[in-house]
Design a protein around this motif. Structure first.
Motif, PDB file in Angstrom:
ATOM      1  N   ASP A  67     -12.000  -4.758   7.695  1.00 59.23           N
ATOM      2  CA  ASP A  67     -12.987  -5.165   8.691  1.00 59.23           C
ATOM      3  C   ASP A  67     -12.539  -6.368   9.503  1.00 59.23           C
ATOM      4  O   ASP A  67     -13.054  -6.604  10.598  1.00 59.23           O
ATOM      5  CB  ASP A  67     -14.329  -5.487   8.015  1.00 59.23           C
ATOM      6  N   ALA A  68     -11.587  -7.139   8.965  1.00 56.58           N
ATOM      7  CA  ALA A  68     -11.170  -8.364   9.646  1.00 56.58           C
ATOM      8  C   ALA A  68      -9.746  -8.286  10.208  1.00 56.58           C
ATOM      9  O   ALA A  68      -9.188  -9.299  10.614  1.00 56.58           O
ATOM     10  CB  ALA A  68     -11.278  -9.549   8.679  1.00 56.58           C
ATOM     11  N   LEU A  69      -9.176  -7.089  10.249  1.00 55.70           N
ATOM     12  CA  LEU A  69      -7.783  -6.975  10.676  1.00 55.70           C
ATOM     13  C   LEU A  69      -7.624  -7.217  12.167  1.00 55.70           C
ATOM     14  O   LEU A  69      -8.318  -6.607  12.985  1.00 55.70           O
ATOM     15  CB  LEU A  69      -7.242  -5.579  10.348  1.00 55.70           C
ATOM     16  N   ASP A  70      -6.702  -8.097  12.508  1.00 55.24           N
ATOM     17  CA  ASP A  70      -6.280  -8.228  13.896  1.00 55.24           C
ATOM     18  C   ASP A  70      -5.508  -6.970  14.283  1.00 55.24           C
ATOM     19  O   ASP A  70      -4.772  -6.409  13.447  1.00 55.24           O
ATOM     20  CB  ASP A  70      -5.382  -9.460  14.043  1.00 55.24           C
ATOM     21  N   PRO A  71      -5.656  -6.469  15.503  1.00 54.74           N
ATOM     22  CA  PRO A  71      -4.960  -5.230  15.884  1.00 54.74           C
ATOM     23  C   PRO A  71      -3.447  -5.272  15.670  1.00 54.74           C
ATOM     24  O   PRO A  71      -2.859  -4.264  15.283  1.00 54.74           O
ATOM     25  CB  PRO A  71      -5.317  -5.075  17.360  1.00 54.74           C
ATOM     26  N   ARG A  72      -2.835  -6.412  15.894  1.00 57.74           N
ATOM     27  CA  ARG A  72      -1.376  -6.494  15.673  1.00 57.74           C
ATOM     28  C   ARG A  72      -1.049  -6.454  14.190  1.00 57.74           C
ATOM     29  O   ARG A  72      -0.073  -5.811  13.781  1.00 57.74           O
ATOM     30  CB  ARG A  72      -0.811  -7.754  16.324  1.00 57.74           C
ATOM     31  N   ALA A  73      -1.848  -7.130  13.383  1.00 58.94           N
ATOM     32  CA  ALA A  73      -1.628  -7.069  11.937  1.00 58.94           C
ATOM     33  C   ALA A  73      -1.810  -5.644  11.438  1.00 58.94           C
ATOM     34  O   ALA A  73      -1.055  -5.165  10.577  1.00 58.94           O
ATOM     35  CB  ALA A  73      -2.591  -8.013  11.226  1.00 58.94           C
ATOM     36  N   ASP A  74      -2.804  -4.964  11.979  1.00 61.46           N
ATOM     37  CA  ASP A  74      -3.061  -3.571  11.626  1.00 61.46           C
ATOM     38  C   ASP A  74      -1.833  -2.712  11.918  1.00 61.46           C
ATOM     39  O   ASP A  74      -1.353  -1.951  11.051  1.00 61.46           O
ATOM     40  CB  ASP A  74      -4.261  -3.083  12.437  1.00 61.46           C
ATOM     41  N   ALA A  75      -1.300  -2.827  13.120  1.00 64.38           N
ATOM     42  CA  ALA A  75      -0.131  -2.034  13.510  1.00 64.38           C
ATOM     43  C   ALA A  75       1.080  -2.370  12.648  1.00 64.38           C
ATOM     44  O   ALA A  75       1.855  -1.479  12.265  1.00 64.38           O
ATOM     45  CB  ALA A  75       0.181  -2.276  14.984  1.00 64.38           C
ATOM     46  N   LEU A  76       1.241  -3.643  12.319  1.00 71.39           N
ATOM     47  CA  LEU A  76       2.395  -4.048  11.514  1.00 71.39           C
ATOM     48  C   LEU A  76       2.293  -3.537  10.085  1.00 71.39           C
ATOM     49  O   LEU A  76       3.300  -3.149   9.480  1.00 71.39           O
ATOM     50  CB  LEU A  76       2.532  -5.570  11.527  1.00 71.39           C
ATOM     51  N   LEU A  77       1.095  -3.508   9.523  1.00 72.23           N
ATOM     52  CA  LEU A  77       0.930  -2.977   8.173  1.00 72.23           C
ATOM     53  C   LEU A  77       1.265  -1.490   8.124  1.00 72.23           C
ATOM     54  O   LEU A  77       1.993  -1.040   7.229  1.00 72.23           O
ATOM     55  CB  LEU A  77      -0.501  -3.214   7.689  1.00 72.23           C
ATOM     56  N   PHE A  78       0.744  -0.729   9.069  1.00 69.41           N
ATOM     57  CA  PHE A  78       1.087   0.691   9.126  1.00 69.41           C
ATOM     58  C   PHE A  78       2.599   0.877   9.294  1.00 69.41           C
ATOM     59  O   PHE A  78       3.202   1.764   8.669  1.00 69.41           O
ATOM     60  CB  PHE A  78       0.347   1.380  10.277  1.00 69.41           C
ATOM     61  N   ALA A  79       3.222   0.057  10.132  1.00 66.44           N
ATOM     62  CA  ALA A  79       4.660   0.180  10.379  1.00 66.44           C
ATOM     63  C   ALA A  79       5.474  -0.165   9.133  1.00 66.44           C
ATOM     64  O   ALA A  79       6.518   0.454   8.876  1.00 66.44           O
ATOM     65  CB  ALA A  79       5.076  -0.714  11.542  1.00 66.44           C
ATOM     66  N   ALA A  80       5.010  -1.144   8.358  1.00 66.92           N
ATOM     67  CA  ALA A  80       5.724  -1.499   7.128  1.00 66.92           C
ATOM     68  C   ALA A  80       5.725  -0.325   6.152  1.00 66.92           C
ATOM     69  O   ALA A  80       6.764   0.022   5.563  1.00 66.92           O
ATOM     70  CB  ALA A  80       5.076  -2.724   6.484  1.00 66.92           C
ATOM     71  N   GLY A  81       4.563   0.298   5.976  1.00 63.23           N
ATOM     72  CA  GLY A  81       4.511   1.473   5.113  1.00 63.23           C
ATOM     73  C   GLY A  81       5.373   2.599   5.640  1.00 63.23           C
ATOM     74  O   GLY A  81       6.033   3.311   4.868  1.00 63.23           O
ATOM     75  N   ARG A  82       5.392   2.770   6.952  1.00 66.89           N
ATOM     76  CA  ARG A  82       6.185   3.844   7.571  1.00 66.89           C
ATOM     77  C   ARG A  82       7.685   3.600   7.401  1.00 66.89           C
ATOM     78  O   ARG A  82       8.463   4.536   7.175  1.00 66.89           O
ATOM     79  CB  ARG A  82       5.818   3.962   9.049  1.00 66.89           C
ATOM     80  N   ALA A  83       8.111   2.356   7.522  1.00 68.42           N
ATOM     81  CA  ALA A  83       9.526   2.035   7.356  1.00 68.42           C
ATOM     82  C   ALA A  83      10.001   2.388   5.948  1.00 68.42           C
ATOM     83  O   ALA A  83      11.063   2.997   5.759  1.00 68.42           O
ATOM     84  CB  ALA A  83       9.765   0.554   7.649  1.00 68.42           C
ATOM     85  N   GLN A  84       9.205   2.002   4.953  1.00 74.64           N
ATOM     86  CA  GLN A  84       9.566   2.313   3.572  1.00 74.64           C
ATOM     87  C   GLN A  84       9.573   3.821   3.331  1.00 74.64           C
ATOM     88  O   GLN A  84      10.469   4.360   2.668  1.00 74.64           O
ATOM     89  CB  GLN A  84       8.576   1.621   2.625  1.00 74.64           C
ATOM     90  N   HIS A  85       8.580   4.494   3.874  1.00 73.94           N
ATOM     91  CA  HIS A  85       8.453   5.943   3.716  1.00 73.94           C
ATOM     92  C   HIS A  85       9.637   6.668   4.354  1.00 73.94           C
ATOM     93  O   HIS A  85      10.221   7.594   3.769  1.00 73.94           O
ATOM     94  CB  HIS A  85       7.143   6.380   4.370  1.00 73.94           C
TER      95      HIS A  85
END
Length: 215
Positions: A67-85
């Motif tokens: 609920d408190a995610l900044d849009p850039r933090a949101d995108a970076l978290l998804f990207a971190a998971g994607r990089a590992q995947h």
């Protein structure tokens, strides 16, 4: 390269807004490919690795965080998971000759973080290229459904995720429009399937597309 090295596998992603049926379609496609003798890896995002599953929990199922995610933090978290995947699951599978079927990949970020939340598409594209080592799917199947159909389906799910708190139809209209725009920009990679009908109809259409593309 050794003559005994396996041919590179094929990478197929299944995309679509919430409620489009992409997870079921990806599972059925993987089962069908295995039935035709293809070594097939079924995976999905966010998830696919221990890190990806933790990202999934944070960004989708933990209200105090999501609920408190900044849009850039949101995108970076998804990207971190994607990089590992990409590094630990998708690329190794392709290199050993397996076919990979993935429910959601980089286009989800372009549609949700870009179209839905308004993050700059150029910034997002650079981030996805970095996270995925520049790996694009051989075929991306977009299951397209009217927003009202998708929302009705998601309301039946038992597990809450953050998008169920987004009651604005306009948000999901932006996501759908972004997906359709992506498909129009890359017609050689994307194929659109009507996801508003039965599961059997969607499965049949997807199989026809895969046969036409890969033989």
């Amino acid at each position: 390269m050794s003559s005994t090295a396996p041919d590179r596998g094929r990478f197929i992603t299944v995309e679509g807004p919430d409620g489009s049926g992409k997870t079921t379609a990806a599972r059925h496609l993987a089962d069908w490919l295995r039935g035709r003798g293809r070594q097939t890896v079924l995976t999905g995002e966010p998830g696919g690795t221990p890190l990806g599953e933790e990202v999934r929990r944070l960004v989708l199922h933990l209200r105090d965080v999501s609920d408190a995610l900044d849009p850039r933090a949101d995108a970076l978290l998804f990207a971190a998971g994607r990089a590992q995947h990409t590094a630990r699951v998708i690329l190794p599978a392709l290199e050993r000759g397996a076919w990979v079927v993935c429910a959601r990949y980089l286009d989800s970020s372009m549609a949700y973080q870009g179209g839905g939340y308004g993050t700059d598409p150029a910034d997002l594209r650079r981030l996805q290229d970095f996270a995925t080592y520049g790996l694009l799917p051989d075929l991306t199947i977009l299951l397209d459904v009217p927003v009202e159909v998708g929302l009705e389906r998601t309301r039946r799910r038992a597990e809450w995720n953050r998008f169920e708190d987004t009651e604005e139809v306009a948000f999901f209209e932006r996501v759908r429009a972004a997906y359709l725009r992506l498909a129009a920009e890359e017609p050689d990679r994307f194929a659109i399937v009507d996801g508003s009908g039965s599961v059997a109809d969607a499965d049949a259409a997807i199989r026809r597309l895969v046969e036409a593309r890969f033989g």
